[in-house]
Design a protein around this motif. Structure first.
Motif, PDB file in Angstrom:
ATOM      1  N   SER A  63       0.866  -1.164   0.000  1.00 56.51           N
ATOM      2  CA  SER A  63       0.000   0.000   0.000  1.00 56.51           C
ATOM      3  C   SER A  63       0.912   1.225   0.000  1.00 56.51           C
ATOM      4  CB  SER A  63      -0.878  -0.007   1.248  1.00 56.51           C
ATOM      5  OG  SER A  63      -1.680   1.143   1.312  1.00 56.51           O
ATOM      6  N   PHE A  64       0.666   2.169  -0.927  1.00 56.77           N
ATOM      7  CA  PHE A  64       1.548   3.325  -1.037  1.00 56.77           C
ATOM      8  C   PHE A  64       0.892   4.406  -1.885  1.00 56.77           C
ATOM      9  CE2 PHE A  64       2.458   0.370  -4.427  1.00 56.77           C
ATOM     10  CZ  PHE A  64       2.632   1.147  -5.563  1.00 56.77           C
ATOM     11  N   HIS A  65       1.471   5.594  -1.867  1.00 56.18           N
ATOM     12  CA  HIS A  65       1.025   6.712  -2.694  1.00 56.18           C
ATOM     13  C   HIS A  65       1.703   6.571  -4.051  1.00 56.18           C
ATOM     14  CE1 HIS A  65       0.985  11.359  -3.347  1.00 56.18           C
ATOM     15  NE2 HIS A  65       0.163  10.740  -4.150  1.00 56.18           N
ATOM     16  N   PHE A  66       0.941   6.190  -5.034  1.00 60.19           N
ATOM     17  CA  PHE A  66       1.490   5.847  -6.343  1.00 60.19           C
ATOM     18  C   PHE A  66       2.299   6.994  -6.950  1.00 60.19           C
ATOM     19  CE2 PHE A  66       1.669   5.018 -10.832  1.00 60.19           C
ATOM     20  CZ  PHE A  66       1.846   3.641 -10.902  1.00 60.19           C
ATOM     21  N   ASN A  67       1.704   8.169  -7.073  1.00 61.23           N
ATOM     22  CA  ASN A  67       2.360   9.277  -7.781  1.00 61.23           C
ATOM     23  C   ASN A  67       3.699   9.659  -7.162  1.00 61.23           C
ATOM     24  OD1 ASN A  67       0.267   9.359  -9.577  1.00 61.23           O
ATOM     25  ND2 ASN A  67      -0.745  11.097  -8.626  1.00 61.23           N
ATOM     26  N   ASN A  68       3.756   9.756  -5.853  1.00 60.34           N
ATOM     27  CA  ASN A  68       4.988  10.196  -5.195  1.00 60.34           C
ATOM     28  C   ASN A  68       6.040   9.105  -5.063  1.00 60.34           C
ATOM     29  OD1 ASN A  68       3.880  12.706  -4.797  1.00 60.34           O
ATOM     30  ND2 ASN A  68       4.110  12.684  -2.590  1.00 60.34           N
ATOM     31  N   ASP A  69       5.621   7.876  -4.872  1.00 60.98           N
ATOM     32  CA  ASP A  69       6.559   6.871  -4.378  1.00 60.98           C
ATOM     33  C   ASP A  69       6.744   5.637  -5.239  1.00 60.98           C
ATOM     34  OD1 ASP A  69       7.144   8.361  -2.028  1.00 60.98           O
ATOM     35  OD2 ASP A  69       5.222   7.736  -1.190  1.00 60.98           O
ATOM     36  N   ARG A 106      -3.597   9.774   1.759  1.00 59.30           N
ATOM     37  CA  ARG A 106      -4.173   9.171   0.561  1.00 59.30           C
ATOM     38  C   ARG A 106      -5.389   8.308   0.900  1.00 59.30           C
ATOM     39  NH1 ARG A 106      -3.295  12.470  -2.540  1.00 59.30           N
ATOM     40  NH2 ARG A 106      -3.974  11.040  -4.141  1.00 59.30           N
ATOM     41  N   PRO A 107      -6.540   8.587   0.286  1.00 61.32           N
ATOM     42  CA  PRO A 107      -7.761   7.845   0.612  1.00 61.32           C
ATOM     43  C   PRO A 107      -7.663   6.352   0.303  1.00 61.32           C
ATOM     44  CG  PRO A 107      -8.168   9.453  -1.153  1.00 61.32           C
ATOM     45  CD  PRO A 107      -6.773   9.659  -0.684  1.00 61.32           C
ATOM     46  N   TRP A 108      -6.970   5.960  -0.762  1.00 62.88           N
ATOM     47  CA  TRP A 108      -6.890   4.528  -1.066  1.00 62.88           C
ATOM     48  C   TRP A 108      -5.984   3.804  -0.086  1.00 62.88           C
ATOM     49  CZ3 TRP A 108     -10.921   2.970  -3.078  1.00 62.88           C
ATOM     50  CH2 TRP A 108     -11.577   3.683  -4.076  1.00 62.88           C
ATOM     51  N   VAL A 109      -4.970   4.477   0.422  1.00 56.54           N
ATOM     52  CA  VAL A 109      -4.130   3.881   1.467  1.00 56.54           C
ATOM     53  C   VAL A 109      -4.984   3.659   2.710  1.00 56.54           C
ATOM     54  CG1 VAL A 109      -2.149   4.244   3.005  1.00 56.54           C
ATOM     55  CG2 VAL A 109      -1.958   4.796   0.560  1.00 56.54           C
ATOM     56  N   GLU A 110      -5.804   4.650   3.062  1.00 54.75           N
ATOM     57  CA  GLU A 110      -6.696   4.478   4.219  1.00 54.75           C
ATOM     58  C   GLU A 110      -7.645   3.301   4.007  1.00 54.75           C
ATOM     59  OE1 GLU A 110      -8.703   7.793   5.892  1.00 54.75           O
ATOM     60  OE2 GLU A 110      -6.844   8.918   6.188  1.00 54.75           O
ATOM     61  N   ILE A 126      -5.652   0.035   4.514  1.00 56.22           N
ATOM     62  CA  ILE A 126      -5.353  -0.229   5.926  1.00 56.22           C
ATOM     63  C   ILE A 126      -6.608  -0.732   6.629  1.00 56.22           C
ATOM     64  CG2 ILE A 126      -4.776   0.840   8.138  1.00 56.22           C
ATOM     65  CD1 ILE A 126      -2.886   2.735   6.541  1.00 56.22           C
ATOM     66  N   LYS A 127      -7.710  -0.046   6.426  1.00 56.87           N
ATOM     67  CA  LYS A 127      -8.976  -0.433   7.074  1.00 56.87           C
ATOM     68  C   LYS A 127      -9.386  -1.844   6.656  1.00 56.87           C
ATOM     69  CE  LYS A 127     -13.576   1.341   7.979  1.00 56.87           C
ATOM     70  NZ  LYS A 127     -14.748   0.898   7.285  1.00 56.87           N
ATOM     71  N   LYS A 128      -9.290  -2.130   5.373  1.00 57.83           N
ATOM     72  CA  LYS A 128      -9.651  -3.456   4.877  1.00 57.83           C
ATOM     73  C   LYS A 128      -8.741  -4.523   5.470  1.00 57.83           C
ATOM     74  CE  LYS A 128     -10.605  -6.311   0.932  1.00 57.83           C
ATOM     75  NZ  LYS A 128     -11.438  -7.124   1.794  1.00 57.83           N
ATOM     76  N   ALA A 129      -7.453  -4.267   5.480  1.00 59.97           N
ATOM     77  CA  ALA A 129      -6.509  -5.240   6.033  1.00 59.97           C
ATOM     78  C   ALA A 129      -6.819  -5.520   7.500  1.00 59.97           C
ATOM     79  CB  ALA A 129      -5.075  -4.733   5.878  1.00 59.97           C
ATOM     80  N   ASN A 172      -4.196   7.670  11.798  1.00 57.54           N
ATOM     81  CA  ASN A 172      -5.507   8.116  11.308  1.00 57.54           C
ATOM     82  C   ASN A 172      -6.660   7.260  11.813  1.00 57.54           C
ATOM     83  OD1 ASN A 172      -4.133  10.044   9.841  1.00 57.54           O
ATOM     84  ND2 ASN A 172      -4.220   8.909   7.927  1.00 57.54           N
ATOM     85  N   PHE A 173      -6.359   6.179  12.514  1.00 54.22           N
ATOM     86  CA  PHE A 173      -7.392   5.245  12.979  1.00 54.22           C
ATOM     87  C   PHE A 173      -7.366   5.198  14.501  1.00 54.22           C
ATOM     88  CE2 PHE A 173      -6.085   4.053   8.780  1.00 54.22           C
ATOM     89  CZ  PHE A 173      -7.272   3.790   8.127  1.00 54.22           C
ATOM     90  N   THR A 174      -8.543   5.398  15.101  1.00 58.48           N
ATOM     91  CA  THR A 174      -8.646   5.443  16.557  1.00 58.48           C
ATOM     92  C   THR A 174      -9.618   4.368  17.036  1.00 58.48           C
ATOM     93  OG1 THR A 174      -8.288   7.831  16.450  1.00 58.48           O
ATOM     94  CG2 THR A 174      -9.139   6.959  18.521  1.00 58.48           C
ATOM     95  N   PHE A 175      -9.203   3.647  18.074  1.00 58.86           N
ATOM     96  CA  PHE A 175     -10.072   2.648  18.702  1.00 58.86           C
ATOM     97  C   PHE A 175     -11.063   3.347  19.633  1.00 58.86           C
ATOM     98  CE2 PHE A 175      -6.079   0.129  18.036  1.00 58.86           C
ATOM     99  CZ  PHE A 175      -6.592  -0.782  17.130  1.00 58.86           C
ATOM    100  N   ASN A 176     -12.056   2.614  20.087  1.00 61.41           N
ATOM    101  CA  ASN A 176     -13.077   3.165  20.987  1.00 61.41           C
ATOM    102  C   ASN A 176     -12.487   3.717  22.283  1.00 61.41           C
ATOM    103  OD1 ASN A 176     -15.128   2.578  19.189  1.00 61.41           O
ATOM    104  ND2 ASN A 176     -15.584   0.591  20.113  1.00 61.41           N
TER     105      ASN A 176
END
Length: 161
Positions: free
Chosen positions: A9-15, A75-79, A82-85, A117-121
């Motif tokens: 998972s990465f930012h395609f354009n930059n990396d 990056r929204p697709w990276v998010e 991560i969420k899917k994984a 960017n992800f927070t648990f309860n």
């Protein structure tokens, strides 16, 4: 020695050029590289097609490696990846790649941890349970090459059940 199947998972354009260096290490079996033209064509077909592509390419991978560059955390697709994984119970880890030299742009600034960017309860962040490795800036490629298999194996062994 068998290669470990992973999803990058990465930012395609930059990396993409830095990511290609990690792919060339050869000790892991990553998802097939997508060309810039293929990625642009896929994005134009809509969010549903991109999600399907990600889902299909992530399906049989044992670990998702977020290769963190300067803007990866925004990056929204990276998010999404991560969420899917996390929801699929896949092993996850991050590797900072800002010190790998891109032939077009050299090195870049260190980006923010995308797991923040992800927070648990309970208020804790995903970054508190997902390791991110920051290779030695002088020998970044050699550091990644020497350690990536161990980092992946550790993530797989310690993934949430």
């Amino acid at each position: 020695m068998a290669k470990i199947p992973v999803f990058y998972s990465f930012h395609f354009n930059n990396d993409v050029m830095r990511v290609q260096q990690v792919r060339n290490i050869g000790s892991i079996e990553g998802n097939s590289p997508t060309t810039p033209n293929e990625w642009e064509r896929l994005k134009r077909t809509g969010d549903s097609a991109v999600k399907t592509w990600i889902d299909n390419n992530m399906k049989y991978k044992r670990c998702v490696i977020v290769l963190i560059g300067s803007d990866t955390s925004t990056r929204p697709w990276v998010e999404y990846e991560i969420k899917k994984a996390w929801e699929d119970g896949k092993a996850l880890l991050g590797i900072y790649i800002h010190n790998l030299r891109c032939p077009r742009s050299g090195t870049s600034r260190k980006g923010a941890n995308p797991f923040d960017n992800f927070t648990f309860n309970d208020g804790s962040r995903l970054s508190s349970v997902i390791p991110c490795y920051d290779p030695n800036p002088i020998t970044a490629y050699a550091d990644i090459a020497a350690n990536i298999r161990g980092w992946i194996n550790s993530a797989i062994a310690n993934k949430r059940n």
